[in-house]
Motif scaffolding. Structure first.
Motif, PDB file in Angstrom:
ATOM      1  N   THR A   1      -4.801  -0.408  17.495  1.00 45.68           N
ATOM      2  CA  THR A   1      -4.935  -0.113  15.939  1.00 45.68           C
ATOM      3  C   THR A   1      -5.873   1.019  15.856  1.00 45.68           C
ATOM      4  OG1 THR A   1      -4.266  -2.420  15.378  1.00 45.68           O
ATOM      5  CG2 THR A   1      -5.540  -1.091  13.858  1.00 45.68           C
TER       6      THR A   1
ATOM      7  N   ALA B   1      -4.014   4.173  16.337  1.00 42.80           N
ATOM      8  CA  ALA B   1      -3.032   4.454  15.189  1.00 42.80           C
ATOM      9  C   ALA B   1      -3.881   5.031  13.869  1.00 42.80           C
ATOM     10  CB  ALA B   1      -2.246   3.373  14.968  1.00 42.80           C
TER      11      ALA B   1
ATOM     12  N   THR C   1       0.015   8.531  17.478  1.00 47.75           N
ATOM     13  CA  THR C   1       1.376   8.064  17.688  1.00 47.75           C
ATOM     14  C   THR C   1       1.284   7.416  18.997  1.00 47.75           C
ATOM     15  OG1 THR C   1       2.218   9.359  16.040  1.00 47.75           O
ATOM     16  CG2 THR C   1       3.854   8.051  17.682  1.00 47.75           C
TER      17      THR C   1
ATOM     18  N   ALA D   1      -0.963   8.076  23.754  1.00 56.39           N
ATOM     19  CA  ALA D   1      -0.848   8.293  22.291  1.00 56.39           C
ATOM     20  C   ALA D   1      -0.912   9.860  22.080  1.00 56.39           C
ATOM     21  CB  ALA D   1      -1.805   7.335  21.523  1.00 56.39           C
TER      22      ALA D   1
END
Length: 201
Positions: free
Chosen positions: A142, A145, A150, A193
């Motif tokens: 989390t 994000a 992403t 990410a």
């Protein structure tokens, strides 16, 4: 392998040690003393890859700020790669008998006295009082994000090439696993990410 490397650590001793090791090995790298939660603008959008491994998140009081720092340092389309002990495995102090002495997530300061580090798990060191912060896998993802990254990959790995807490039995293949009944819970996780690219090819 041709990469231009910049290492960042808030501890002057760690940055200096890295410089000494780089000098001994002939590695062309720059090491910066800085708080990764508040990186200098000189590092903004300058990296294709940000890597953090083994024992980083547990020392960070504000993972959202840390993730924003990582995101800020990435060029558009660049990747953050994080590899660390799985939060569930971090709760385990011993496996026979099973002893769990560490919170799973929440981020509240957790004080303990340690005599080992993940860098040298088999070596006993003078006792030191530490403050660490437990985060669940969900909290870590989390935070990534929330920083605008992403998530492209989240892996949970049941085997490690070393024993990160000096409590696991080694297998015949030289890898370490956490035996739990007839199964093996994850020991490590890996996260990749990506920073948004406004002009994808």
């Amino acid at each position: 392998m041709g990469a231009r490397v910049t290492g960042v650590d808030f501890a002057p001793a760690a940055a200096e040690r890295a410089r000494l090791l780089a000098g001994r090995t002939g590695l062309d790298a720059t090491f910066v003393e800085a708080d990764t939660r508040r990186l200098s603008e000189t590092l903004a959008a300058g990296s294709d890859l940000v890597v953090a491994t083994y024992g980083v998140p547990c020392w960070i009081a504000d993972p959202d700020a840390w993730m924003r720092g990582a995101a800020m340092a990435l060029r558009p389309g660049g990747s953050l790669v994080l590899v660390d002990l799985h939060p569930a495995f971090r709760t385990v102090a011993a496996i026979d008998p099973l002893v769990v002495d560490w919170p799973y997530g929440g981020g509240e300061p957790h004080r303990e006295t340690v005599t080992r580090t993940c860098a040298e798990p088999g070596q006993s060191l003078p006792a030191q009082d530490t403050v660490q912060y437990p985060y669940s896998l969900g909290e870590i993802v989390t935070s990534a994000a929330s920083a605008g990254l992403t998530v492209k990959h989240l892996g949970e790995h049941v085997a490690a090439e070393f024993d990160p807490r000096a409590i696991l039995p080694g297998g015949r293949d030289g890898r370490y696993r956490f035996p739990f009944g007839d199964s093996h819970p994850p020991v490590l996780y890996s996260l990749r990410a990506v920073s948004p690219d406004p002009h994808p090819s």
